[in-house]
Design a protein around this motif. Sequence first.
Motif, PDB file in Angstrom:
ATOM      1  N   LYS A   2       0.813  -1.208   0.000  1.00 34.58           N
ATOM      2  CA  LYS A   2       0.000   0.000   0.000  1.00 34.58           C
ATOM      3  C   LYS A   2       0.853   1.268   0.000  1.00 34.58           C
ATOM      4  CE  LYS A   2      -3.999  -2.060   2.279  1.00 34.58           C
ATOM      5  NZ  LYS A   2      -4.936  -1.982   3.424  1.00 34.58           N
ATOM      6  N   VAL A  33       1.546   3.723   7.006  1.00 30.97           N
ATOM      7  CA  VAL A  33       1.507   3.140   5.663  1.00 30.97           C
ATOM      8  C   VAL A  33       2.950   3.111   5.163  1.00 30.97           C
ATOM      9  CG1 VAL A  33       0.712   3.469   3.280  1.00 30.97           C
ATOM     10  CG2 VAL A  33      -0.849   3.905   5.176  1.00 30.97           C
ATOM     11  N   ALA A  60       4.835  -0.088  -4.699  1.00 30.64           N
ATOM     12  CA  ALA A  60       3.396   0.063  -4.474  1.00 30.64           C
ATOM     13  C   ALA A  60       2.582  -0.754  -5.472  1.00 30.64           C
ATOM     14  CB  ALA A  60       3.000   1.530  -4.575  1.00 30.64           C
ATOM     15  N   GLU A  62      -0.922  -0.774  -4.537  1.00 32.84           N
ATOM     16  CA  GLU A  62      -2.151  -0.028  -4.287  1.00 32.84           C
ATOM     17  C   GLU A  62      -1.758   1.395  -3.899  1.00 32.84           C
ATOM     18  OE1 GLU A  62      -4.726  -1.800  -1.402  1.00 32.84           O
ATOM     19  OE2 GLU A  62      -4.131  -3.841  -1.946  1.00 32.84           O
ATOM     20  N   LYS A  64      -3.365   5.101  -2.772  1.00 28.98           N
ATOM     21  CA  LYS A  64      -4.501   5.939  -2.385  1.00 28.98           C
ATOM     22  C   LYS A  64      -4.108   7.399  -2.616  1.00 28.98           C
ATOM     23  CE  LYS A  64      -6.551   5.020   1.447  1.00 28.98           C
ATOM     24  NZ  LYS A  64      -6.672   4.873   2.915  1.00 28.98           N
ATOM     25  N   GLN A 241     -11.170   4.517   3.320  1.00 30.72           N
ATOM     26  CA  GLN A 241     -11.131   3.551   2.218  1.00 30.72           C
ATOM     27  C   GLN A 241     -10.911   4.220   0.867  1.00 30.72           C
ATOM     28  OE1 GLN A 241     -14.418   0.855   2.199  1.00 30.72           O
ATOM     29  NE2 GLN A 241     -13.796  -0.183   0.326  1.00 30.72           N
TER      30      GLN A 241
END
Length: 248
Positions: A2, A33, A60, A62, A64, A241
Amino acid sequence: MKAILYIGHGTRSKKGADEAKQFLEAVINQVDVPIQEISFLELTEPYIDEGFKRCVERGATEIKIVPIFLLTAGHIKQDIPNELAPLRQQYPDVKLTITDSFGVQEIILDAIAELINTTSGTLSPSDSLLIVGRGSSDPETRIAFGQISEGVQERTGVELVEVCYLAAIEPRLDEGLEIITAKASGRIIVVPYLLFGGLLLTEINQKVRKKEKLGYSITHTGSLGKHEVIQKIVIERAASQGELLCSR
């Protein structure tokens, strides 16, 4: 693995850019993170593509996206998605989510009232507020500032609250200052609805000082990013999320 990519607006002001980076570095230190990078939409490096690629290079799978923007307007709806589009094509296996702008939140309105009280002490009904927004042609901008104006008025108890903008829509800052100084019977507190320092805040400061030299009792609160609640909001966004933009 992440990752979080923070996206700020950017500024030509080195002082303003440093302030934004220091703010985000403080956030990063409080978010658990493994990969976190800072980027900016324009005017300040690193830009979005560089920050994104750094996340990928660090492993990475994922990412965000956490935009550091107060309100939803053209930058959130168009500019940031446009910058991300070629990256989505280049890295189709990277899951990408994005969080909302901060929006009009009760805790932000509370924070503004606290900044006003810190700057000027307890207000009386005869004092006046001028809220200065960045400005956008998006029609939601006026709606949002109507809510901000009402919320701040409720919290401070002043009778007069005016709104003006730095760009895109009227009234602009000069007109806003003329309106508020013509109507005000007590002190005037200018509230820049900006997260960090930079050329826009410098412009506000200069014009407020000019009015002060003319004999008006006028001051401004400074930027909103110095209040701890803003950092708290970003940390919460980093833990949320987010909305899925693309997936494998």
